[in-house]
Design a protein around this motif. Sequence first.
Motif, PDB file in Angstrom:
ATOM      1  N   ILE A 261       5.226 -16.829   5.699  1.00 42.26           N
ATOM      2  CA  ILE A 261       5.349 -16.137   6.986  1.00 42.26           C
ATOM      3  C   ILE A 261       6.550 -16.788   7.674  1.00 42.26           C
ATOM      4  O   ILE A 261       6.445 -17.906   8.180  1.00 42.26           O
ATOM      5  CB  ILE A 261       4.100 -16.290   7.865  1.00 42.26           C
ATOM      6  CG1 ILE A 261       2.852 -15.744   7.163  1.00 42.26           C
ATOM      7  CG2 ILE A 261       4.298 -15.571   9.198  1.00 42.26           C
ATOM      8  CD1 ILE A 261       1.558 -15.964   7.952  1.00 42.26           C
ATOM      9  N   THR A 262       7.685 -16.117   7.677  1.00 44.99           N
ATOM     10  CA  THR A 262       8.872 -16.739   8.260  1.00 44.99           C
ATOM     11  C   THR A 262       9.035 -16.427   9.748  1.00 44.99           C
ATOM     12  O   THR A 262       9.954 -16.965  10.381  1.00 44.99           O
ATOM     13  CB  THR A 262      10.161 -16.334   7.526  1.00 44.99           C
ATOM     14  OG1 THR A 262      10.373 -14.932   7.670  1.00 44.99           O
ATOM     15  CG2 THR A 262      10.089 -16.719   6.050  1.00 44.99           C
ATOM     16  N   GLU A 263       8.179 -15.576  10.279  1.00 50.85           N
ATOM     17  CA  GLU A 263       8.143 -15.366  11.723  1.00 50.85           C
ATOM     18  C   GLU A 263       6.681 -15.276  12.153  1.00 50.85           C
ATOM     19  O   GLU A 263       5.989 -14.303  11.845  1.00 50.85           O
ATOM     20  CB  GLU A 263       8.885 -14.093  12.138  1.00 50.85           C
ATOM     21  CG  GLU A 263      10.376 -14.125  11.852  1.00 50.85           C
ATOM     22  CD  GLU A 263      11.110 -12.896  12.359  1.00 50.85           C
ATOM     23  OE1 GLU A 263      10.640 -12.282  13.364  1.00 50.85           O
ATOM     24  OE2 GLU A 263      12.136 -12.526  11.754  1.00 50.85           O
ATOM     25  N   PHE A 264       6.225 -16.319  12.851  1.00 46.81           N
ATOM     26  CA  PHE A 264       4.873 -16.361  13.387  1.00 46.81           C
ATOM     27  C   PHE A 264       4.984 -16.854  14.814  1.00 46.81           C
ATOM     28  O   PHE A 264       5.600 -17.898  15.068  1.00 46.81           O
ATOM     29  CB  PHE A 264       4.004 -17.301  12.552  1.00 46.81           C
ATOM     30  CG  PHE A 264       2.639 -17.600  13.142  1.00 46.81           C
ATOM     31  CD1 PHE A 264       1.838 -16.583  13.628  1.00 46.81           C
ATOM     32  CD2 PHE A 264       2.157 -18.902  13.191  1.00 46.81           C
ATOM     33  CE1 PHE A 264       0.577 -16.859  14.162  1.00 46.81           C
ATOM     34  CE2 PHE A 264       0.907 -19.190  13.714  1.00 46.81           C
ATOM     35  CZ  PHE A 264       0.114 -18.163  14.207  1.00 46.81           C
ATOM     36  N   GLY A 265       4.456 -16.091  15.762  1.00 45.72           N
ATOM     37  CA  GLY A 265       4.627 -16.505  17.145  1.00 45.72           C
ATOM     38  C   GLY A 265       3.557 -15.956  18.066  1.00 45.72           C
ATOM     39  O   GLY A 265       2.944 -14.921  17.809  1.00 45.72           O
ATOM     40  N   GLN A 266       3.361 -16.685  19.148  1.00 45.64           N
ATOM     41  CA  GLN A 266       2.507 -16.261  20.253  1.00 45.64           C
ATOM     42  C   GLN A 266       3.198 -16.707  21.543  1.00 45.64           C
ATOM     43  O   GLN A 266       3.803 -17.780  21.579  1.00 45.64           O
ATOM     44  CB  GLN A 266       1.118 -16.887  20.140  1.00 45.64           C
ATOM     45  CG  GLN A 266       0.126 -16.481  21.220  1.00 45.64           C
ATOM     46  CD  GLN A 266      -0.107 -14.988  21.255  1.00 45.64           C
ATOM     47  OE1 GLN A 266       0.677 -14.245  21.836  1.00 45.64           O
ATOM     48  NE2 GLN A 266      -1.197 -14.544  20.615  1.00 45.64           N
ATOM     49  N   LYS A 297      -4.500 -22.946  14.919  1.00 49.74           N
ATOM     50  CA  LYS A 297      -5.459 -22.205  14.103  1.00 49.74           C
ATOM     51  C   LYS A 297      -4.756 -21.296  13.103  1.00 49.74           C
ATOM     52  O   LYS A 297      -5.176 -21.166  11.941  1.00 49.74           O
ATOM     53  CB  LYS A 297      -6.383 -21.393  15.007  1.00 49.74           C
ATOM     54  CG  LYS A 297      -7.318 -22.249  15.848  1.00 49.74           C
ATOM     55  CD  LYS A 297      -8.172 -21.370  16.763  1.00 49.74           C
ATOM     56  CE  LYS A 297      -9.123 -22.208  17.614  1.00 49.74           C
ATOM     57  NZ  LYS A 297      -9.963 -21.364  18.497  1.00 49.74           N
ATOM     58  N   GLY A 298      -3.669 -20.643  13.561  1.00 47.42           N
ATOM     59  CA  GLY A 298      -2.934 -19.744  12.675  1.00 47.42           C
ATOM     60  C   GLY A 298      -2.316 -20.466  11.496  1.00 47.42           C
ATOM     61  O   GLY A 298      -2.335 -19.971  10.359  1.00 47.42           O
ATOM     62  N   TYR A 299      -1.768 -21.655  11.736  1.00 51.62           N
ATOM     63  CA  TYR A 299      -1.211 -22.447  10.633  1.00 51.62           C
ATOM     64  C   TYR A 299      -2.291 -22.817   9.625  1.00 51.62           C
ATOM     65  O   TYR A 299      -2.138 -22.633   8.407  1.00 51.62           O
ATOM     66  CB  TYR A 299      -0.553 -23.719  11.173  1.00 51.62           C
ATOM     67  CG  TYR A 299       0.949 -23.638  11.287  1.00 51.62           C
ATOM     68  CD1 TYR A 299       1.775 -24.077  10.255  1.00 51.62           C
ATOM     69  CD2 TYR A 299       1.545 -23.115  12.421  1.00 51.62           C
ATOM     70  CE1 TYR A 299       3.155 -24.008  10.351  1.00 51.62           C
ATOM     71  CE2 TYR A 299       2.932 -23.037  12.541  1.00 51.62           C
ATOM     72  CZ  TYR A 299       3.725 -23.486  11.500  1.00 51.62           C
ATOM     73  OH  TYR A 299       5.090 -23.404  11.607  1.00 51.62           O
ATOM     74  N   LEU A 300      -3.397 -23.367  10.117  1.00 49.35           N
ATOM     75  CA  LEU A 300      -4.450 -23.840   9.218  1.00 49.35           C
ATOM     76  C   LEU A 300      -5.066 -22.684   8.439  1.00 49.35           C
ATOM     77  O   LEU A 300      -5.273 -22.774   7.222  1.00 49.35           O
ATOM     78  CB  LEU A 300      -5.526 -24.578  10.011  1.00 49.35           C
ATOM     79  CG  LEU A 300      -5.082 -25.869  10.700  1.00 49.35           C
ATOM     80  CD1 LEU A 300      -6.204 -26.403  11.576  1.00 49.35           C
ATOM     81  CD2 LEU A 300      -4.665 -26.914   9.671  1.00 49.35           C
ATOM     82  N   GLY A 306      -3.736 -19.147   1.418  1.00 50.58           N
ATOM     83  CA  GLY A 306      -2.744 -18.896   0.381  1.00 50.58           C
ATOM     84  C   GLY A 306      -1.317 -18.689   0.826  1.00 50.58           C
ATOM     85  O   GLY A 306      -0.449 -18.423  -0.018  1.00 50.58           O
ATOM     86  N   VAL A 307      -1.024 -18.779   2.125  1.00 51.66           N
ATOM     87  CA  VAL A 307       0.363 -18.694   2.574  1.00 51.66           C
ATOM     88  C   VAL A 307       0.984 -20.081   2.443  1.00 51.66           C
ATOM     89  O   VAL A 307       0.455 -21.050   2.987  1.00 51.66           O
ATOM     90  CB  VAL A 307       0.455 -18.206   4.033  1.00 51.66           C
ATOM     91  CG1 VAL A 307       1.909 -18.203   4.512  1.00 51.66           C
ATOM     92  CG2 VAL A 307      -0.148 -16.808   4.163  1.00 51.66           C
TER      93      VAL A 307
END
Length: 391
Positions: A261-266, A297-300, A306-307
Amino acid sequence: YEAEKQKEIKTSQDSPFGLHDPTVPEVDRIEDVALIGAKWVRYAGGNGIVWDYIEPEKGIYRWSRHDRLYMDTYNSGIKMFVSAIAASRVYKSEHGYMPKDMGNWVAFLKKVVERYDGDGVDDAPGSPVVDVWQIENELDLNWKNKPEDYAKFLKESFIAIKQANPKAKVAIAGVADPAGFTGETTIYGKIFKELDKIKNSSGDRYFDIFDFHWYPFATNYLVVESFITGSSKNIFYLKEYINNIKRTLAQYDYADIPIYITEFGQYSEPPGLWGPPEYAHKLTFHSEKKQALDLSKGYLYSRANGVQKIFWVTLTEWHNFAGEINGVFDNVGLINNPKNSDGLSHKKLSYYTYKKMVEVLEGSDWSSIQKIQESGGVYIYKFNKSGKNIW
């Protein structure tokens, strides 16, 4: 010393902790990226390779800005994932983003990859190394030619990159919205079918990494509402989406390639509209705590499911991103940008959360994460780091 150096290199290579396009050198210093613990950066847009910026006229090259940026990053021990964009005013086809002349594009791409492969031949000063090259970005939003054209474009680019640097990895353009991927009739579904048709031999593959983007602005880290379709009923759940990607990759003989996931944001703080005007979501206020919780939480959750790598958007907040004053993408960073309307410049809770997460988990055995529980609103994972368990 050599053993420790090799261990450090392997840790960086395996690390899931990345940042998307920190705005080096305009706001952030590369030292700031290293200080928070990120081991990877993704350079896109102007920090990536845009053909007509690097080669504004045939045979005339502007390397200095990228040479300096990539050398600073390389010297800091940070791995690079760089987008290469042919879409341009000068070189694109009349009706879309394909190059007018594929031979010219291949020659240009080989020159770029050779410059940043660190082999001592025709290198940039200091011989920096780019580890991953990504061909274009967010096709479901940006690609103006046929899906089949991108498949051919990716194939030619893949071959050119491997000829220039066999060690480099190639990523397919990242998926912007789950609705752009799901099903054979979507652009990515058509690309996979075409890639299967144009193989030179049965074992050929034309990318090494699959990439998707995840912006759960309207909900939480587990759920995204599609902004392409504009329907609140078109909701995608992260685990189902990851599993759908895995099934599709397996269907086309890409089962073993890593997913990023090369773009993950909040975002935190100001609400606003997000998405194309006809489909715009009204976003509610988010506290810094909400942003920090979705980050950790999103990272973990993503890594446990599997990401392999996750790149947060971004270090310091952008300013007037895409011309929108204090829009949602001006509020996704980990450090407040005082140029934005709130006038704040402090490091957010999400900054300290990211830094602590890296301190606790970096160096874990990423192949042995155990899922203890994912039900009833409780998510528990067991990591192993240097023989010690972390829950």
